[in-house]
Design a protein around this motif. Structure first.
Motif, PDB file in Angstrom:
ATOM      1  N   THR A   1       1.025  -1.225  -0.091  1.00  0.00           N
ATOM      2  CA  THR A   1      -0.102   0.054   0.108  1.00  0.00           C
ATOM      3  C   THR A   1       0.983   1.185   0.038  1.00  0.00           C
ATOM      4  OG1 THR A   1      -1.680  -1.196   1.288  1.00  0.00           O
ATOM      5  CG2 THR A   1      -1.837   1.256   1.332  1.00  0.00           C
ATOM      6  N   THR A   2       0.615   2.097  -0.922  1.00  0.00           N
ATOM      7  CA  THR A   2       1.429   3.423  -1.204  1.00  0.00           C
ATOM      8  C   THR A   2       0.656   4.455  -0.783  1.00  0.00           C
ATOM      9  OG1 THR A   2       0.807   3.725  -3.473  1.00  0.00           O
ATOM     10  CG2 THR A   2       2.604   2.267  -2.888  1.00  0.00           C
ATOM     11  N   ASP A   3       1.364   5.695  -0.629  1.00  0.00           N
ATOM     12  CA  ASP A   3       0.672   6.890  -0.493  1.00  0.00           C
ATOM     13  C   ASP A   3      -0.393   7.480  -1.529  1.00  0.00           C
ATOM     14  OD1 ASP A   3       0.480   9.404   1.259  1.00  0.00           O
ATOM     15  OD2 ASP A   3       1.223  10.404  -0.624  1.00  0.00           O
ATOM     16  N   GLU A   4       0.092   6.774  -2.892  1.00  0.00           N
ATOM     17  CA  GLU A   4      -0.932   7.221  -3.847  1.00  0.00           C
ATOM     18  C   GLU A   4      -2.197   6.484  -3.701  1.00  0.00           C
ATOM     19  OE1 GLU A   4       2.339   6.613  -4.210  1.00  0.00           O
ATOM     20  OE2 GLU A   4       2.916   8.482  -4.710  1.00  0.00           O
ATOM     21  N   MET A   5      -1.789   5.078  -3.231  1.00  0.00           N
ATOM     22  CA  MET A   5      -3.311   4.255  -3.206  1.00  0.00           C
ATOM     23  C   MET A   5      -4.015   4.752  -2.060  1.00  0.00           C
ATOM     24  SD  MET A   5      -2.010   0.351  -3.248  1.00  0.00           S
ATOM     25  CE  MET A   5      -1.216  -0.330  -4.636  1.00  0.00           C
ATOM     26  N   THR A   6      -3.689   5.282  -0.907  1.00  0.00           N
ATOM     27  CA  THR A   6      -4.150   5.830   0.320  1.00  0.00           C
ATOM     28  C   THR A   6      -4.998   7.003  -0.151  1.00  0.00           C
ATOM     29  OG1 THR A   6      -2.367   4.934   1.661  1.00  0.00           O
ATOM     30  CG2 THR A   6      -4.000   6.605   2.691  1.00  0.00           C
ATOM     31  N   THR A   7      -4.526   8.102  -0.915  1.00  0.00           N
ATOM     32  CA  THR A   7      -5.063   9.045  -1.522  1.00  0.00           C
ATOM     33  C   THR A   7      -6.342   8.587  -2.226  1.00  0.00           C
ATOM     34  OG1 THR A   7      -2.781  10.441  -1.434  1.00  0.00           O
ATOM     35  CG2 THR A   7      -4.761  11.350  -2.836  1.00  0.00           C
ATOM     36  N   GLU A   8      -6.485   7.746  -2.834  1.00  0.00           N
ATOM     37  CA  GLU A   8      -7.358   7.293  -3.851  1.00  0.00           C
ATOM     38  C   GLU A   8      -8.518   6.670  -2.886  1.00  0.00           C
ATOM     39  OE1 GLU A   8      -6.404   4.547  -7.123  1.00  0.00           O
ATOM     40  OE2 GLU A   8      -4.764   5.680  -7.569  1.00  0.00           O
ATOM     41  N   PHE A   9      -8.180   5.952  -1.946  1.00  0.00           N
ATOM     42  CA  PHE A   9      -9.035   5.673  -1.093  1.00  0.00           C
ATOM     43  C   PHE A   9      -9.936   6.355  -0.257  1.00  0.00           C
ATOM     44  CE2 PHE A   9      -7.112   1.408  -1.658  1.00  0.00           C
ATOM     45  CZ  PHE A   9      -8.283   0.437  -1.483  1.00  0.00           C
ATOM     46  N   PHE A  10      -9.308   7.685   0.182  1.00  0.00           N
ATOM     47  CA  PHE A  10     -10.034   8.478   0.749  1.00  0.00           C
ATOM     48  C   PHE A  10     -10.758   9.574  -0.286  1.00  0.00           C
ATOM     49  CE2 PHE A  10      -7.752   7.055   4.217  1.00  0.00           C
ATOM     50  CZ  PHE A  10      -8.175   7.576   5.305  1.00  0.00           C
ATOM     51  N   GLN A  11     -10.574   9.409  -1.411  1.00  0.00           N
ATOM     52  CA  GLN A  11     -11.614  10.201  -2.160  1.00  0.00           C
ATOM     53  C   GLN A  11     -12.916  10.241  -2.087  1.00  0.00           C
ATOM     54  OE1 GLN A  11     -10.296   9.624  -6.319  1.00  0.00           O
ATOM     55  NE2 GLN A  11      -8.449  11.075  -6.066  1.00  0.00           N
ATOM     56  N   ASN A  12     -13.658   9.323  -1.743  1.00  0.00           N
ATOM     57  CA  ASN A  12     -14.887   9.214  -1.483  1.00  0.00           C
ATOM     58  C   ASN A  12     -15.302   9.220  -0.134  1.00  0.00           C
ATOM     59  OD1 ASN A  12     -15.284   8.936  -4.252  1.00  0.00           O
ATOM     60  ND2 ASN A  12     -14.786   6.491  -4.123  1.00  0.00           N
ATOM     61  N   ILE A  13     -14.559   9.640   0.806  1.00  0.00           N
ATOM     62  CA  ILE A  13     -14.939   9.771   2.319  1.00  0.00           C
ATOM     63  C   ILE A  13     -15.041  11.264   2.600  1.00  0.00           C
ATOM     64  CG2 ILE A  13     -14.180   9.441   4.479  1.00  0.00           C
ATOM     65  CD1 ILE A  13     -14.112   6.805   2.863  1.00  0.00           C
ATOM     66  N   SER A  14     -16.326  11.256   3.108  1.00  0.00           N
ATOM     67  CA  SER A  14     -16.899  12.782   3.238  1.00  0.00           C
ATOM     68  C   SER A  14     -15.809  13.510   4.126  1.00  0.00           C
ATOM     69  CB  SER A  14     -18.314  13.011   3.717  1.00  0.00           C
ATOM     70  OG  SER A  14     -18.000  12.261   5.182  1.00  0.00           O
ATOM     71  N   SER A  15     -15.765  15.018   4.047  1.00  0.00           N
ATOM     72  CA  SER A  15     -14.865  15.623   5.073  1.00  0.00           C
ATOM     73  C   SER A  15     -15.354  15.653   6.719  1.00  0.00           C
ATOM     74  CB  SER A  15     -15.058  17.178   4.649  1.00  0.00           C
ATOM     75  OG  SER A  15     -16.320  17.815   4.726  1.00  0.00           O
ATOM     76  N   GLU A  16     -16.534  15.287   6.685  1.00  0.00           N
ATOM     77  CA  GLU A  16     -17.093  15.012   8.255  1.00  0.00           C
ATOM     78  C   GLU A  16     -16.543  13.809   8.593  1.00  0.00           C
ATOM     79  OE1 GLU A  16     -21.093  14.412  10.595  1.00  0.00           O
ATOM     80  OE2 GLU A  16     -21.229  14.451   8.602  1.00  0.00           O
ATOM     81  N   HIS A  17     -16.476  12.543   7.706  1.00  0.00           N
ATOM     82  CA  HIS A  17     -15.967  11.619   8.225  1.00  0.00           C
ATOM     83  C   HIS A  17     -14.419  11.442   8.402  1.00  0.00           C
ATOM     84  CE1 HIS A  17     -19.515   8.466   7.627  1.00  0.00           C
ATOM     85  NE2 HIS A  17     -19.899   9.414   8.456  1.00  0.00           N
ATOM     86  N   GLN A  18     -13.760  12.124   7.466  1.00  0.00           N
ATOM     87  CA  GLN A  18     -12.447  12.527   7.289  1.00  0.00           C
ATOM     88  C   GLN A  18     -11.950  12.774   8.696  1.00  0.00           C
ATOM     89  OE1 GLN A  18     -10.725  14.186   4.167  1.00  0.00           O
ATOM     90  NE2 GLN A  18     -11.432  12.780   2.659  1.00  0.00           N
ATOM     91  N   THR A  19     -12.719  14.048   9.116  1.00  0.00           N
ATOM     92  CA  THR A  19     -12.114  14.677  10.368  1.00  0.00           C
ATOM     93  C   THR A  19     -12.434  13.820  11.512  1.00  0.00           C
ATOM     94  OG1 THR A  19     -13.072  16.852   9.525  1.00  0.00           O
ATOM     95  CG2 THR A  19     -12.776  16.830  11.674  1.00  0.00           C
TER      96      THR A  19
END
Length: 385
Positions: free
Chosen positions: A343-361
């Motif tokens: 798992t790379t940083d680039e992969m991690t970025t892709e996985f978080f694209q569909n996570i809402s800002s509320e859930h990210q926080t």
């Protein structure tokens, strides 16, 4: 003797521009080293002034990028934690090699900075980091003990723990193993193959915590989280995780789930996994699984003083430094091989694209101490509220 001041102004996280000031002659000799240690805070203003005079930006100085190192040799040679360090017969213990080195190295200084970061974070977040004042033996089940080399390793899943367990089996096997990579991965995870600290009596535990070199390895928290998700929920062979956690996540987080999904739990989406983690009911129900539990909850760095904190990003270098301190570096090296599925940083970025800002926080708040304690910056892809 000349009074020597070693001053470093950090240019970027991995490198510092340093100057050596000798009080007797006023000579200046510049050099570049990986890092410097903040010591003798009364010299802080002097360091800021030198950095400013030499064209370093104010912002970099404010970010604690001007670091002072005075009398470096004496700082590193003393034992700062008052430990009773005893030599093994005929050799120096890893703790002696670390805190009383025959030769000061930039690596030793770097690890002092990492220790200080943990200490400062624990102090600044004492309410969060020290919820439990006393540890029980059950809290020590992740601490693997090597009696022969007087070391304790706290393993963190998804941070090269399989290979480190293999190495510990070589170190504790007394000749049974010689090549870590000849040990099957599933055998490395058999609990009876390694002894953990919770198996000792309270006096024995205290003696080892005081006298053995303790280390752990950490990883960027969200990269580790995505790695755990990919391994446990997207691989068809992990049916035990699908049954144990997947079915529960689907039942709680998926509207109109099919009977097959409720029964199998083998198609959990990352968004559902995140929603499960931030759900208050989840942590009230039971502790996180070790694969996505926070490092500070697995290894208790605010209660246990770790002498070395290795990083996944510098895995080979940090691992071989530990083996060198243990006195086995000449014949045992940490396994290195390119893993294409990593798992790379680039992969991690892709996985978080569909996570809402509320859930990210909310998710960041769950892992915040790991970010702060081990000096990982807030990921640029996050949209925190």
């Amino acid at each position: 003797m000349e009074n020597t001041l070693h001053l470093c102004c950090l240019q970027r996280p991995s490198e510092a521009l340093c100057v050596t000031l000798t009080a007797a002659s006023g000579r200046k000799q510049s050099s570049s080293v990986p890092n410097a240690i903040q010591e003798h805070r009364q010299s802080w203003k002097r360091g800021m002034l030198w950095c400013a005079e030499n064209g370093k930006t104010t912002s970099s100085v404010k970010q604690i990028n001007a670091l002072i190192l005075i009398s470096a040799t004496s700082v590193m040679r003393r034992n700062p934690f008052g430990m009773d360090i005893c030599c093994r017969k005929g050799s120096r213990s890893p703790l002696q090699e670390l805190y009383n080195p025959t030769q000061l190295s930039n690596t030793a200084i770097l690890h002092q900075i990492r220790r200080d970061q943990v200490t400062d974070t624990c102090r600044a977040n004492s309410v969060l980091s020290r919820k439990r004042r006393v540890l029980t033996p059950n809290d020590l089940k992740h601490l693997v003990v090597d009696e022969d080399h007087e070391m304790i390793y706290c393993y963190v899943p998804k941070v090269a723990c399989t290979n480190w367990k293999r190495v510990m089996m070589v170190l504790t096997g007394r000749g049974k193993y010689s090549d870590p990579m000849e040990i099957p991965a599933n055998e490395a995870h058999v609990s009876s193959n390694l002894k953990t600290l919770n198996q000792y009596s309270i006096p024995e535990i205290n003696h080892r915590l005081k006298n053995y070199m303790k280390f752990l390895f950490v990883r960027e928290p969200f990269e580790r989280l995505v790695s755990a998700y990919r391994n446990k929920f997207t691989q068809k062979y992990n049916t035990s995780f699908h049954k144990r956690y997947g079915t529960k996540i689907v039942r709680r987080q998926r509207k109109n789930a099919t009977q097959e999904a409720l029964r199998k739990g083998d198609d959990v989406k990352f968004e559902e996994f995140v929603a499960y983690l931030i759900d208050p009911h989840t942590q009230r129900e039971e502790p996180f699984n070790e694969h996505w539990q926070t490092v500070y909850s697995l290894c208790h760095p605010c209660h246990i003083h770790y002498d070395l904190i290795g990083k996944y990003e510098t895995l080979e270098e940090d691992s071989n430094y530990i083996l060198q301190l243990a006195g086995v570096g000449n014949y045992l090296k940490f396994p290195t091989y390119a893993k294409s599925t990593r798992t790379t940083d680039e992969m991690t970025t892709e996985f978080f694209q569909n996570i809402s800002s509320e859930h990210q926080t909310q998710l960041y708040e769950v892992y915040k101490l790991d970010f702060l304690m081990f000096n990982y910056s807030v990921p640029s892809y996050l949209k925190l509220e």
